[in-house]
Scaffold this motif. Structure first.
Motif, mmCIF file in Angstrom:
data_model
loop_
_atom_site.group_PDB
_atom_site.id
_atom_site.type_symbol
_atom_site.label_atom_id
_atom_site.label_comp_id
_atom_site.label_asym_id
_atom_site.label_seq_id
_atom_site.Cartn_x
_atom_site.Cartn_y
_atom_site.Cartn_z
ATOM 1 N N LEU A 9 89.936 65.539 64.382
ATOM 2 C CA LEU A 9 91.250 65.122 64.886
ATOM 3 C C LEU A 9 91.701 63.808 64.245
ATOM 4 O O LEU A 9 92.885 63.638 63.945
ATOM 5 C CB LEU A 9 91.225 64.986 66.406
ATOM 6 C CG LEU A 9 91.173 66.296 67.189
ATOM 7 C CD1 LEU A 9 90.872 66.033 68.663
ATOM 8 C CD2 LEU A 9 92.483 67.060 67.040
ATOM 9 N N MET A 10 90.776 62.889 64.029
ATOM 10 C CA MET A 10 91.137 61.609 63.418
ATOM 11 C C MET A 10 91.643 61.800 62.000
ATOM 12 O O MET A 10 92.527 61.077 61.548
ATOM 13 C CB MET A 10 89.963 60.643 63.457
ATOM 14 C CG MET A 10 89.708 60.113 64.856
ATOM 15 S SD MET A 10 88.354 58.946 64.950
ATOM 16 C CE MET A 10 89.053 57.567 64.063
ATOM 17 N N LYS A 11 91.105 62.779 61.293
ATOM 18 C CA LYS A 11 91.579 63.057 59.938
ATOM 19 C C LYS A 11 93.027 63.526 59.942
ATOM 20 O O LYS A 11 93.762 63.301 58.988
ATOM 21 C CB LYS A 11 90.686 64.101 59.266
ATOM 22 C CG LYS A 11 89.333 63.554 58.867
ATOM 23 C CD LYS A 11 88.483 64.611 58.201
ATOM 24 C CE LYS A 11 87.101 64.049 57.905
ATOM 25 N NZ LYS A 11 86.222 65.055 57.301
ATOM 26 N N LEU A 12 93.442 64.169 61.022
ATOM 27 C CA LEU A 12 94.827 64.651 61.141
ATOM 28 C C LEU A 12 95.809 63.520 61.437
ATOM 29 O O LEU A 12 97.010 63.692 61.262
ATOM 30 C CB LEU A 12 94.926 65.702 62.254
ATOM 31 C CG LEU A 12 94.138 66.983 62.058
ATOM 32 C CD1 LEU A 12 94.247 67.863 63.302
ATOM 33 C CD2 LEU A 12 94.626 67.729 60.825
ATOM 34 N N LYS A 13 95.286 62.385 61.923
ATOM 35 C CA LYS A 13 96.110 61.238 62.302
ATOM 36 C C LYS A 13 97.262 61.661 63.223
ATOM 37 O O LYS A 13 98.434 61.440 62.932
ATOM 38 C CB LYS A 13 96.648 60.527 61.068
ATOM 39 C CG LYS A 13 95.557 60.009 60.164
ATOM 40 C CD LYS A 13 96.109 59.334 58.950
ATOM 41 C CE LYS A 13 94.934 58.911 58.072
ATOM 42 N NZ LYS A 13 95.350 58.279 56.854
ATOM 43 N N LYS A 16 100.174 59.836 69.129
ATOM 44 C CA LYS A 16 99.555 59.684 70.445
ATOM 45 C C LYS A 16 100.112 60.695 71.446
ATOM 46 O O LYS A 16 99.398 61.205 72.293
ATOM 47 C CB LYS A 16 99.770 58.258 70.946
ATOM 48 C CG LYS A 16 99.055 57.929 72.221
ATOM 49 C CD LYS A 16 99.243 56.477 72.594
ATOM 50 C CE LYS A 16 98.491 56.152 73.854
ATOM 51 N NZ LYS A 16 98.596 54.744 74.225
ATOM 52 N N GLU A 17 101.395 60.993 71.345
ATOM 53 C CA GLU A 17 102.056 61.885 72.302
ATOM 54 C C GLU A 17 101.816 63.367 72.001
ATOM 55 O O GLU A 17 102.107 64.217 72.829
ATOM 56 C CB GLU A 17 103.572 61.646 72.312
ATOM 57 C CG GLU A 17 103.988 60.208 72.502
ATOM 58 C CD GLU A 17 103.897 59.368 71.222
ATOM 59 O OE1 GLU A 17 104.107 59.899 70.118
ATOM 60 O OE2 GLU A 17 103.582 58.187 71.347
ATOM 61 N N SER A 18 101.314 63.670 70.803
ATOM 62 C CA SER A 18 101.114 65.067 70.426
ATOM 63 C C SER A 18 99.941 65.668 71.191
ATOM 64 O O SER A 18 99.119 64.956 71.776
ATOM 65 C CB SER A 18 100.854 65.182 68.920
ATOM 66 O OG SER A 18 99.583 64.658 68.604
ATOM 67 N N GLU A 19 99.856 66.978 71.164
ATOM 68 C CA GLU A 19 98.752 67.678 71.825
ATOM 69 C C GLU A 19 97.412 67.236 71.226
ATOM 70 O O GLU A 19 96.462 66.973 71.952
ATOM 71 C CB GLU A 19 98.930 69.192 71.679
ATOM 72 C CG GLU A 19 97.919 69.998 72.464
ATOM 73 C CD GLU A 19 98.201 71.490 72.402
ATOM 74 O OE1 GLU A 19 97.227 72.246 72.282
ATOM 75 O OE2 GLU A 19 99.381 71.883 72.461
ATOM 76 N N GLU A 20 97.366 67.112 69.883
ATOM 77 C CA GLU A 20 96.133 66.681 69.227
ATOM 78 C C GLU A 20 95.793 65.230 69.586
ATOM 79 O O GLU A 20 94.638 64.884 69.780
ATOM 80 C CB GLU A 20 96.248 66.827 67.705
ATOM 81 C CG GLU A 20 96.289 68.246 67.217
ATOM 82 C CD GLU A 20 97.701 68.828 67.214
ATOM 83 O OE1 GLU A 20 98.667 68.100 67.551
ATOM 84 O OE2 GLU A 20 97.837 70.013 66.888
ATOM 85 N N GLY A 21 96.816 64.375 69.672
ATOM 86 C CA GLY A 21 96.604 62.982 70.043
ATOM 87 C C GLY A 21 96.051 62.855 71.449
ATOM 88 O O GLY A 21 95.148 62.062 71.714
ATOM 89 N N ARG A 90 91.638 53.361 65.744
ATOM 90 C CA ARG A 90 91.590 54.545 64.876
ATOM 91 C C ARG A 90 91.743 54.136 63.406
ATOM 92 O O ARG A 90 90.972 54.567 62.541
ATOM 93 C CB ARG A 90 92.694 55.515 65.284
ATOM 94 C CG ARG A 90 92.635 56.840 64.579
ATOM 95 C CD ARG A 90 93.729 57.790 65.032
ATOM 96 N NE ARG A 90 93.666 57.995 66.457
ATOM 97 C CZ ARG A 90 94.738 58.148 67.234
ATOM 98 N NH1 ARG A 90 95.941 58.111 66.726
ATOM 99 N NH2 ARG A 90 94.611 58.348 68.517
ATOM 100 N N ARG A 91 92.743 53.278 63.115
ATOM 101 C CA ARG A 91 92.985 52.859 61.725
ATOM 102 C C ARG A 91 91.814 52.034 61.183
ATOM 103 O O ARG A 91 91.407 52.209 60.028
ATOM 104 C CB ARG A 91 94.290 52.087 61.624
ATOM 105 C CG ARG A 91 95.529 52.969 61.798
ATOM 106 C CD ARG A 91 96.809 52.224 61.457
ATOM 107 N NE ARG A 91 97.032 51.066 62.296
ATOM 108 C CZ ARG A 91 97.838 51.031 63.351
ATOM 109 N NH1 ARG A 91 98.511 52.116 63.696
ATOM 110 N NH2 ARG A 91 97.991 49.926 64.056
ATOM 111 N N LEU A 92 91.268 51.131 61.991
ATOM 112 C CA LEU A 92 90.113 50.339 61.552
ATOM 113 C C LEU A 92 88.911 51.233 61.284
ATOM 114 O O LEU A 92 88.203 51.060 60.286
ATOM 115 C CB LEU A 92 89.757 49.285 62.601
ATOM 116 C CG LEU A 92 90.666 48.065 62.672
ATOM 117 C CD1 LEU A 92 90.454 47.321 63.982
ATOM 118 C CD2 LEU A 92 90.426 47.148 61.483
ATOM 119 N N SER A 93 88.671 52.187 62.166
ATOM 120 C CA SER A 93 87.541 53.096 62.010
ATOM 121 C C SER A 93 87.653 53.887 60.716
ATOM 122 O O SER A 93 86.696 53.975 59.940
ATOM 123 C CB SER A 93 87.457 54.035 63.213
ATOM 124 O OG SER A 93 86.413 54.968 63.035
#
Length: 108
Positions: A9-13, A16-21, A90-93
């Motif tokens: 999921l993190m690769k998809l970026k 936040k409001e999306s289903e994946e987020g 997320r961005r730092l990771s």
């Protein structure tokens, strides 16, 4: 399995409001709850870890701007006047290849 799903999921970026987020946020919460019970760890201090990584990688605060925000926001975060947001974590990771659990403060 949950960690693999978080990585995917993190690769998809996702927004936040999306289903994946929302799924990503839920999985992170579940993983933290599981680790709190099953994997005793010492308290997490993401800023101390960032300072350590900056020293190890010879980074300056300006190098964190792409991950945290403008110079002022980076300064506030590093001086503990503002907490890291989920998107910053997320961005730092992703950007600095830091395990996400190193960036999540204890107590969340």
């Amino acid at each position: 399995m949950a960690l693999n799903k978080v990585r995917a999921l993190m690769k998809l970026k996702p927004a936040k409001e999306s289903e994946e987020g929302q799924e990503l946020e839920m999985l992170i919460t579940l993983i933290e709850a599981y680790e709190d019970v099953h994997v005793p760890m010492q308290a997490s201090d993401p800023i101390a870890y960032l300072e350590y990584r900056m020293e190890q990688d010879n980074l300056k605060q300006r190098d964190l701007i792409p991950f945290i925000g403008d110079k002022t926001k980076v300064s506030k975060v590093m001086n503990r006047k503002q907490e890291l947001s989920v998107s910053m974590i997320r961005r730092l990771s992703e950007g600095l290849n830091i395990p996400i659990n190193f960036l999540i403060p204890s107590g969340l």
